[in-house]
Design a protein around this motif. Structure first.
Motif: not given
Length: 294
Positions: A39-40, A43, A233, A235, A261
Protein backbone atom coordinates in the motif's frame (compact mmCIF):
# COMPACT_ATOMS: atom_id res chain seq x y z
CA UNK A 1 16.84 9.28 -21.87
CA UNK A 2 14.46 8.51 -24.69
CA UNK A 3 10.86 9.58 -25.29
CA UNK A 4 8.55 6.65 -24.58
CA UNK A 5 4.85 6.21 -24.99
CA UNK A 6 2.14 5.51 -22.41
CA UNK A 7 1.29 1.90 -21.67
CA UNK A 8 -0.83 0.45 -18.86
CA UNK A 9 -2.07 2.07 -15.69
CA UNK A 10 0.01 2.83 -12.66
CA UNK A 11 -2.64 0.98 -10.67
CA UNK A 12 -1.20 -2.28 -12.05
CA UNK A 13 2.44 -1.42 -11.46
CA UNK A 14 2.52 -2.86 -7.96
CA UNK A 15 2.38 -6.37 -9.41
CA UNK A 16 3.47 -5.87 -13.02
CA UNK A 17 6.47 -3.54 -12.87
CA UNK A 18 8.37 -3.86 -9.63
CA UNK A 19 8.59 -5.51 -6.25
CA UNK A 20 10.10 -3.54 -3.40
CA UNK A 21 11.56 -5.20 -0.35
CA UNK A 22 10.81 -3.39 2.85
CA UNK A 23 12.43 -3.93 6.21
CA UNK A 24 10.64 -3.04 9.43
CA UNK A 25 11.59 -1.98 12.88
CA UNK A 26 11.29 -4.03 16.01
CA UNK A 27 7.97 -4.66 17.74
CA UNK A 28 9.03 -2.11 20.35
CA UNK A 29 8.72 0.63 17.74
CA UNK A 30 5.37 -0.14 16.16
CA UNK A 31 4.91 3.45 14.98
CA UNK A 32 7.69 2.88 12.46
CA UNK A 33 6.49 -0.51 11.20
CA UNK A 34 4.94 -0.49 7.75
CA UNK A 35 2.20 -3.08 8.08
CA UNK A 36 1.30 -2.91 4.40
CA UNK A 37 4.35 -2.16 2.21
CA UNK A 38 2.39 -2.77 -1.00
CA UNK A 39 0.00 0.00 0.00
CA UNK A 40 2.94 2.34 0.63
CA UNK A 41 4.15 1.54 -2.85
CA UNK A 42 0.67 2.13 -4.26
CA UNK A 43 0.49 5.61 -2.69
CA UNK A 44 3.77 6.61 -4.36
CA UNK A 45 2.54 5.34 -7.72
CA UNK A 46 -0.82 7.09 -7.22
CA UNK A 47 1.03 10.37 -6.58
CA UNK A 48 2.95 9.88 -9.84
CA UNK A 49 -0.18 9.07 -11.85
CA UNK A 50 -2.08 12.05 -10.48
CA UNK A 51 0.87 14.33 -11.31
CA UNK A 52 0.82 13.10 -14.91
CA UNK A 53 -2.94 13.36 -15.38
CA UNK A 54 -3.27 16.91 -14.09
CA UNK A 55 0.00 18.06 -15.67
CA UNK A 56 -1.75 17.11 -18.92
CA UNK A 57 -4.49 19.59 -18.00
CA UNK A 58 -1.87 22.33 -17.50
CA UNK A 59 -0.41 21.59 -20.94
CA UNK A 60 -3.86 21.72 -22.55
CA UNK A 61 -4.86 24.98 -20.85
CA UNK A 62 -1.63 26.67 -21.94
CA UNK A 63 -1.85 25.10 -25.38
CA UNK A 64 -5.25 26.48 -26.34
CA UNK A 65 -5.99 29.15 -28.93
CA UNK A 66 -3.55 32.08 -28.93
CA UNK A 67 -6.45 34.41 -28.12
CA UNK A 68 -6.25 33.04 -24.58
CA UNK A 69 -2.89 31.25 -24.17
CA UNK A 70 0.34 30.41 -25.95
CA UNK A 71 -0.95 27.63 -28.22
CA UNK A 72 0.78 24.51 -29.46
CA UNK A 73 1.05 22.35 -26.33
CA UNK A 74 -0.88 19.39 -24.95
CA UNK A 75 -3.56 18.11 -27.33
CA UNK A 76 -2.97 21.19 -29.48
CA UNK A 77 0.67 20.35 -30.20
CA UNK A 78 1.94 20.40 -33.76
CA UNK A 79 2.79 17.13 -35.47
CA UNK A 80 5.98 15.48 -34.28
CA UNK A 81 7.44 12.48 -36.07
CA UNK A 82 8.45 10.84 -32.78
CA UNK A 83 4.89 10.73 -31.42
CA UNK A 84 2.17 8.20 -32.33
CA UNK A 85 -1.42 8.71 -33.33
CA UNK A 86 -3.23 10.68 -36.03
CA UNK A 87 -2.70 14.35 -36.71
CA UNK A 88 -4.25 16.59 -34.09
CA UNK A 89 -7.61 18.38 -34.58
CA UNK A 90 -9.07 15.43 -36.51
CA UNK A 91 -11.06 13.82 -33.70
CA UNK A 92 -11.98 16.61 -31.31
CA UNK A 93 -13.78 19.91 -31.65
CA UNK A 94 -12.85 23.20 -30.02
CA UNK A 95 -15.46 25.83 -29.23
CA UNK A 96 -14.46 29.32 -28.12
CA UNK A 97 -17.19 31.46 -26.53
CA UNK A 98 -16.67 35.14 -25.75
CA UNK A 99 -18.56 37.42 -23.41
CA UNK A 100 -18.97 40.57 -25.44
CA UNK A 101 -15.75 41.66 -27.14
CA UNK A 102 -13.35 40.49 -24.48
CA UNK A 103 -12.86 38.26 -21.46
CA UNK A 104 -13.94 36.04 -19.88
CA UNK A 105 -13.56 33.53 -22.69
CA UNK A 106 -14.61 29.90 -22.39
CA UNK A 107 -12.81 27.21 -24.38
CA UNK A 108 -14.47 23.80 -24.59
CA UNK A 109 -12.68 20.80 -26.07
CA UNK A 110 -14.96 17.87 -26.94
CA UNK A 111 -13.41 14.49 -27.75
CA UNK A 112 -16.73 12.77 -28.40
CA UNK A 113 -17.87 9.44 -26.98
CA UNK A 114 -15.99 6.95 -29.15
CA UNK A 115 -12.43 7.82 -28.10
CA UNK A 116 -9.96 10.22 -29.68
CA UNK A 117 -6.37 8.99 -30.06
CA UNK A 118 -3.88 11.83 -29.69
CA UNK A 119 -0.34 12.08 -30.91
CA UNK A 120 0.80 11.54 -27.33
CA UNK A 121 -0.64 8.02 -27.52
CA UNK A 122 -3.48 8.76 -25.08
CA UNK A 123 -7.13 8.09 -25.88
CA UNK A 124 -9.56 10.71 -24.58
CA UNK A 125 -13.35 10.83 -24.37
CA UNK A 126 -15.78 13.44 -23.09
CA UNK A 127 -14.88 17.08 -22.73
CA UNK A 128 -13.31 19.73 -20.55
CA UNK A 129 -14.09 23.44 -20.40
CA UNK A 130 -11.76 26.25 -19.34
CA UNK A 131 -12.83 29.77 -18.41
CA UNK A 132 -10.05 32.35 -18.98
CA UNK A 133 -10.28 35.68 -17.16
CA UNK A 134 -7.48 37.14 -19.30
CA UNK A 135 -4.69 36.12 -21.65
CA UNK A 136 -2.43 33.68 -19.82
CA UNK A 137 0.78 35.58 -20.60
CA UNK A 138 -0.55 38.49 -18.49
CA UNK A 139 0.04 38.54 -14.71
CA UNK A 140 -3.17 38.02 -12.77
CA UNK A 141 -4.94 36.04 -15.49
CA UNK A 142 -6.61 32.87 -14.30
CA UNK A 143 -7.98 29.79 -16.05
CA UNK A 144 -10.41 27.40 -14.35
CA UNK A 145 -11.01 23.97 -15.88
CA UNK A 146 -13.82 21.52 -15.17
CA UNK A 147 -14.63 18.15 -16.72
CA UNK A 148 -17.72 16.49 -18.20
CA UNK A 149 -17.56 12.71 -18.53
CA UNK A 150 -13.89 13.16 -19.37
CA UNK A 151 -11.69 10.04 -19.65
CA UNK A 152 -8.01 9.56 -20.44
CA UNK A 153 -7.02 5.98 -21.28
CA UNK A 154 -10.14 4.73 -19.53
CA UNK A 155 -9.55 6.76 -16.35
CA UNK A 156 -12.32 9.22 -15.46
CA UNK A 157 -10.92 12.63 -14.51
CA UNK A 158 -12.92 14.87 -12.17
CA UNK A 159 -12.44 17.89 -9.94
CA UNK A 160 -11.37 21.46 -10.64
CA UNK A 161 -8.01 22.61 -12.02
CA UNK A 162 -6.99 26.26 -11.73
CA UNK A 163 -4.04 28.00 -13.35
CA UNK A 164 -3.00 31.55 -12.45
CA UNK A 165 -0.24 33.73 -13.88
CA UNK A 166 1.74 35.00 -10.88
CA UNK A 167 4.62 36.52 -12.82
CA UNK A 168 6.57 39.56 -11.66
CA UNK A 169 8.82 41.95 -13.53
CA UNK A 170 11.75 39.64 -12.78
CA UNK A 171 10.23 36.16 -12.95
CA UNK A 172 7.70 34.30 -15.09
CA UNK A 173 5.66 32.18 -12.67
CA UNK A 174 2.40 30.24 -12.59
CA UNK A 175 0.44 28.51 -9.84
CA UNK A 176 -1.81 25.52 -10.39
CA UNK A 177 -4.27 23.97 -7.96
CA UNK A 178 -6.07 20.65 -8.16
CA UNK A 179 -9.21 20.91 -6.03
CA UNK A 180 -11.04 17.69 -5.15
CA UNK A 181 -9.31 15.84 -7.98
CA UNK A 182 -10.54 12.31 -8.59
CA UNK A 183 -9.29 9.57 -10.92
CA UNK A 184 -11.62 6.57 -11.19
CA UNK A 185 -11.57 3.18 -12.90
CA UNK A 186 -14.40 0.86 -13.84
CA UNK A 187 -13.16 -1.72 -11.29
CA UNK A 188 -13.75 0.75 -8.46
CA UNK A 189 -10.12 1.70 -7.85
CA UNK A 190 -9.68 5.43 -7.46
CA UNK A 191 -7.37 8.26 -6.44
CA UNK A 192 -8.56 11.39 -4.61
CA UNK A 193 -6.05 14.21 -4.73
CA UNK A 194 -5.50 17.87 -3.83
CA UNK A 195 -2.34 19.70 -4.79
CA UNK A 196 -0.78 23.19 -5.10
CA UNK A 197 2.09 23.73 -7.54
CA UNK A 198 4.31 26.71 -8.36
CA UNK A 199 5.99 26.90 -11.77
CA UNK A 200 9.01 29.22 -12.14
CA UNK A 201 10.24 29.57 -15.71
CA UNK A 202 13.97 28.93 -15.98
CA UNK A 203 14.21 28.99 -19.79
CA UNK A 204 12.17 30.46 -22.63
CA UNK A 205 10.82 33.68 -21.09
CA UNK A 206 12.09 35.74 -24.01
CA UNK A 207 9.73 33.98 -26.44
CA UNK A 208 6.29 33.97 -24.76
CA UNK A 209 4.46 32.61 -27.82
CA UNK A 210 7.00 29.84 -28.51
CA UNK A 211 6.35 27.05 -25.97
CA UNK A 212 8.94 24.61 -27.31
CA UNK A 213 11.82 26.34 -25.49
CA UNK A 214 9.98 26.75 -22.17
CA UNK A 215 11.38 24.95 -19.11
CA UNK A 216 9.93 25.26 -15.60
CA UNK A 217 11.23 24.48 -12.13
CA UNK A 218 8.33 23.22 -10.01
CA UNK A 219 7.66 22.95 -6.30
CA UNK A 220 4.49 21.43 -4.90
CA UNK A 221 2.72 19.98 -1.92
CA UNK A 222 -0.36 17.86 -1.81
CA UNK A 223 -2.32 15.06 -0.21
CA UNK A 224 -4.24 12.11 -1.51
CA UNK A 225 -6.03 8.85 -0.89
CA UNK A 226 -5.79 5.76 -3.08
CA UNK A 227 -8.35 2.97 -2.94
CA UNK A 228 -7.46 -0.42 -4.42
CA UNK A 229 -10.07 -3.08 -3.77
CA UNK A 230 -10.76 -3.08 -0.04
CA UNK A 231 -7.52 -1.25 0.84
CA UNK A 232 -7.14 2.50 1.28
CA UNK A 233 -3.92 4.46 1.72
CA UNK A 234 -3.60 8.15 2.59
CA UNK A 235 -0.49 10.24 2.01
CA UNK A 236 1.01 13.72 1.87
CA UNK A 237 3.72 14.88 -0.53
CA UNK A 238 6.25 17.70 -0.70
CA UNK A 239 8.99 18.66 -3.14
CA UNK A 240 12.48 18.09 -1.79
CA UNK A 241 14.29 18.91 -5.05
CA UNK A 242 12.52 21.13 -7.63
CA UNK A 243 10.91 19.19 -10.44
CA UNK A 244 11.87 20.07 -14.00
CA UNK A 245 9.30 20.20 -16.78
CA UNK A 246 9.91 21.24 -20.38
CA UNK A 247 6.99 21.83 -22.73
CA UNK A 248 8.90 19.85 -25.34
CA UNK A 249 8.72 16.75 -23.10
CA UNK A 250 5.50 15.17 -21.82
CA UNK A 251 7.31 13.82 -18.74
CA UNK A 252 8.72 15.46 -15.64
CA UNK A 253 12.41 14.88 -16.25
CA UNK A 254 14.09 15.71 -12.92
CA UNK A 255 13.43 16.44 -9.27
CA UNK A 256 12.25 14.57 -6.19
CA UNK A 257 8.98 14.31 -4.27
CA UNK A 258 8.81 12.98 -0.71
CA UNK A 259 5.72 10.91 0.08
CA UNK A 260 4.62 10.09 3.61
CA UNK A 261 1.88 7.49 4.00
CA UNK A 262 -0.27 7.70 7.09
CA UNK A 263 0.81 4.87 9.41
CA UNK A 264 3.39 3.82 6.85
CA UNK A 265 6.94 4.52 5.81
CA UNK A 266 8.28 7.62 4.11
CA UNK A 267 9.23 7.20 0.46
CA UNK A 268 10.77 9.29 -2.30
CA UNK A 269 9.89 9.59 -5.97
CA UNK A 270 12.88 10.65 -8.09
CA UNK A 271 12.10 11.73 -11.66
CA UNK A 272 15.69 11.53 -12.93
CA UNK A 273 18.55 13.77 -13.98
CA UNK A 274 16.99 15.90 -16.71
CA UNK A 275 16.65 13.50 -19.61
CA UNK A 276 13.21 13.19 -21.24
CA UNK A 277 11.86 9.73 -20.50
CA UNK A 278 9.10 7.94 -18.62
CA UNK A 279 11.29 6.50 -15.86
CA UNK A 280 11.31 7.33 -12.16
CA UNK A 281 12.82 5.74 -9.06
CA UNK A 282 10.98 4.86 -5.86
CA UNK A 283 13.04 4.58 -2.68
CA UNK A 284 11.60 3.21 0.55
CA UNK A 285 13.74 2.48 3.63
CA UNK A 286 16.91 2.67 1.55
CA UNK A 287 15.67 0.22 -1.09
CA UNK A 288 15.30 1.66 -4.61
CA UNK A 289 13.50 0.37 -7.68
CA UNK A 290 12.86 1.93 -11.09
CA UNK A 291 9.27 2.32 -12.27
CA UNK A 292 7.77 3.13 -15.65
CA UNK A 293 5.36 6.07 -15.73
CA UNK A 294 2.21 5.41 -17.74
Amino acid sequence: MKMNHPKKSLFLMATAVLVIGFSSCSKNNDAQVDRDPELTQATVEAEAEAELMYDDVFNNVMGADQQVAIGGTGVFQSANSDQPGPLQSTCFTLTLTKTGDGFPITVTVDFGTQGCLGRDGRTRKGKFSTVYTGHMILPGSKATTTFTNYYVNGVKVEGTHTLENKSTANQWAFETRVIDGKLSRENGNQINWNRVRTFNMISGSGTPYVPTDDVFAITSNGSGTVTIGDKTGTWTSTTTKPLEKAFSCRWISAGTQEIQRLNGRKASLDFGNGECDNKATITVNGVSREITLK
